[in-house]
Design an enzyme around this catalytic site. Structure first.
Site, PDB file in Angstrom:
ATOM      1  N   ARG A   1      76.468   8.399  15.083  1.00  0.00           N
ATOM      2  CA  ARG A   1      75.585   9.077  14.315  1.00  0.00           C
ATOM      3  C   ARG A   1      75.714  10.455  14.952  1.00  0.00           C
ATOM      4  O   ARG A   1      75.382  10.772  15.905  1.00  0.00           O
ATOM      5  CB  ARG A   1      74.408   8.399  13.896  1.00  0.00           C
ATOM      6  CG  ARG A   1      73.615   8.402  15.051  1.00  0.00           C
ATOM      7  CD  ARG A   1      72.407   7.307  14.462  1.00  0.00           C
ATOM      8  NE  ARG A   1      71.252   7.294  15.514  1.00  0.00           N
ATOM      9  CZ  ARG A   1      70.364   6.224  15.934  1.00  0.00           C
ATOM     10  NH1 ARG A   1      70.627   5.138  14.714  1.00  0.00           N
ATOM     11  NH2 ARG A   1      69.454   6.062  16.722  1.00  0.00           N
TER      12      ARG A   1
ATOM     13  N   SER B   1      63.821  11.417  12.631  1.00  0.00           N
ATOM     14  CA  SER B   1      64.940  10.563  11.451  1.00  0.00           C
ATOM     15  C   SER B   1      64.284   9.443  11.160  1.00  0.00           C
ATOM     16  O   SER B   1      63.799   8.851  12.030  1.00  0.00           O
ATOM     17  CB  SER B   1      66.179  10.709  12.370  1.00  0.00           C
ATOM     18  OG  SER B   1      66.489  11.972  12.658  1.00  0.00           O
TER      19      SER B   1
ATOM     20  N   SER C   1      65.106   5.452   9.135  1.00  0.00           N
ATOM     21  CA  SER C   1      66.320   4.592   8.963  1.00  0.00           C
ATOM     22  C   SER C   1      67.155   5.080   7.634  1.00  0.00           C
ATOM     23  O   SER C   1      68.434   4.703   7.819  1.00  0.00           O
ATOM     24  CB  SER C   1      65.837   3.334   8.768  1.00  0.00           C
ATOM     25  OG  SER C   1      65.057   2.930   9.938  1.00  0.00           O
TER      26      SER C   1
ATOM     27  N   ARG D   1      32.016 -13.103   4.036  1.00  0.00           N
ATOM     28  CA  ARG D   1      32.986 -12.969   5.001  1.00  0.00           C
ATOM     29  C   ARG D   1      33.915 -14.512   5.078  1.00  0.00           C
ATOM     30  O   ARG D   1      33.232 -15.495   5.560  1.00  0.00           O
ATOM     31  CB  ARG D   1      32.463 -12.775   6.326  1.00  0.00           C
ATOM     32  CG  ARG D   1      33.365 -12.386   7.519  1.00  0.00           C
ATOM     33  CD  ARG D   1      32.947 -12.086   8.808  1.00  0.00           C
ATOM     34  NE  ARG D   1      33.763 -11.930   9.787  1.00  0.00           N
ATOM     35  CZ  ARG D   1      34.251 -10.577  10.160  1.00  0.00           C
ATOM     36  NH1 ARG D   1      33.643  -9.406   9.584  1.00  0.00           N
ATOM     37  NH2 ARG D   1      34.976 -10.486  11.107  1.00  0.00           N
TER      38      ARG D   1
ATOM     39  N   GLN E   1      66.793  -4.011  12.355  1.00  0.00           N
ATOM     40  CA  GLN E   1      66.092  -2.969  13.497  1.00  0.00           C
ATOM     41  C   GLN E   1      66.118  -3.795  14.780  1.00  0.00           C
ATOM     42  O   GLN E   1      65.635  -4.952  15.079  1.00  0.00           O
ATOM     43  CB  GLN E   1      64.696  -3.048  13.003  1.00  0.00           C
ATOM     44  CG  GLN E   1      64.570  -2.383  11.485  1.00  0.00           C
ATOM     45  CD  GLN E   1      64.921  -0.622  11.359  1.00  0.00           C
ATOM     46  OE1 GLN E   1      65.635  -0.332  12.203  1.00  0.00           O
ATOM     47  NE2 GLN E   1      64.280  -0.068  10.625  1.00  0.00           N
TER      48      GLN E   1
END
Length: 371
Positions: A44, A53, A55, A133, A77
């Site tokens: 690249r 940059s 993905s 909660r 990834q």
């Protein structure tokens, strides 16, 4: 179809069912390792190799320069190292069968979120009521994108510059697999997770444990342990469809699957019949039953796998060649089991164990195919 990403050698094995595997990098050593693993390499340019940059920037450059003949792109990834072949395979099944345009990985987290406040101002809860909660076990939590795998149609990237669009679906990974390498302090955490849960191609390639019989407990393993009693006295149970799908999958690989339970609930018998699994119900001497089945099939104990959750399963856990237990099992069982599933009983524990066996043990049908 092709897979694009930065991985070590095992990455190529994880995605070996794609038409092409590309590694996008500007690093000489990564290029060397990628080529040794059988991947194609895209060098690249500097404009998409900056810290700023994205993905999508890198993918768009790749598609413009290489012009691959594909309709679907898979991005994995490198910073999420706990990817396994089963994740990709199940995602592709969902992508194709569901008619999706994009599918991506998520994890379910139980985190109470608060609004960011300026110094001195009061904050407020964003996803829960402080006056009510919820307990963790009573709350489904929220889905968070974890950046591990994206499957998308090429047109979405080329024409719109997005990874997620059209009919969007997600694939839920287990939270314990969520690790993102972003800063140096993340490395020891990632290394520990990979040792425990990562895909090991050497171990998968050199499988030693030959499993031919899988036996599962019912209450607390195939179910969540709850019994629902109707007005007429009949007991009902709840089962997880992902467990039955995994049982079907491992049976296709030649493993005999059976169920043993101390309960006499008719629901277990009915469910076992639906799955095509022999069952021993009302069985209080589980180890004797397990041994009877073992001898019937002329197997060694090393060829028997067992998963259970309670004290009554302990002897079977100790004796089986490979044993598993749901993460919420009896503490004594957890201490003796070879593998602890990330899912609780009735919520995918048997699925987790089946996937573990498939990835780490020899299956009869796989052995036949190898020969």
């Amino acid at each position: 179809m092709l897979a694009v990403g930065m991985k070590l050698e095992w990455f190529c094995r994880c995605f070996s069912v794609t038409d092409e595997i590309w590694v996008s990098t500007d690093h000489d050593e990564i290029e060397r390792v990628a080529k040794e693993g059988g991947a194609l390499v895209h060098r690249r340019g500097p404009e998409v190799s900056r810290d700023t940059s994205t993905s999508v920037d890198a993918l768009q450059e790749f598609l413009k320069i290489q012009q691959p003949q594909c309709d679907v792109v898979v991005l994995a990834q490198a910073t999420c190292p706990c990817i396994k072949p089963t994740h990709f395979q199940e995602m592709m099944e969902k992508f194709e069968s569901g008619g999706f345009d994009s599918v991506f990985t998520v994890v379910r987290l139980h985190l109470f979120r608060w609004q960011e406040a300026v110094l001195g101002e009061s904050s407020k809860a964003l996803n829960f009521d402080p006056y009510n909660r919820p307990r963790r076990q009573d709350w489904k939590g929220e889905l968070f994108e974890n950046g591990a795998i994206y499957i998308t149609r090429k047109d979405l990237l080329v024409k719109k510059g997005i990874l997620q669009g059209g009919k969007v679906g997600y694939y839920e990974m287990q939270p314990h697999l969520f690790v993102d390498i972003d800063v140096p302090d993340d490395w020891p955490i990632a290394e520990d997770r990979v040792r425990k849960y990562g895909y090991n191609p050497e171990k998968a390639r050199n499988k030693k444990q030959d499993i031919k019989l899988l036996v599962s407990d019912a209450d607390g393993t195939l179910t969540d342990g709850q019994a629902y009693v109707a007005a007429d006295g009949n007991e009902m149970r709840s089962y997880n469809s992902t467990d039955s799908a995994a049982i079907w999958k491992i049976k296709q690989l030649g493993v005999d699957v059976r169920i043993v339970t101390a309960s006499k609930a008719s629901a277990h018998v009915h469910r076992a019949k639906q799955m095509g699994c022999p069952i021993a119900s009302g069985c209080t001497k589980k180890l004797e039953q397990l041994d009877e089945w073992r001898q019937e099939l002329k197997l060694d104990w090393s060829q028997v796998a067992f998963i259970g959750d309670d004290f009554f399963d302990l002897e079977c856990i100790k004796q089986a060649g490979v044993s598993g237990a749901p993460i919420n099992a009896n503490p004594e069982v957890l201490q003796k089991a070879n593998y602890i599933t990330p899912s609780t009983g009735g919520n995918g524990a048997v699925k987790d164990f089946c996937n573990y066996l498939i990835e780490n043990c020899a299956m009869p049908q796989q052995a036949m195919n190898d020969h």
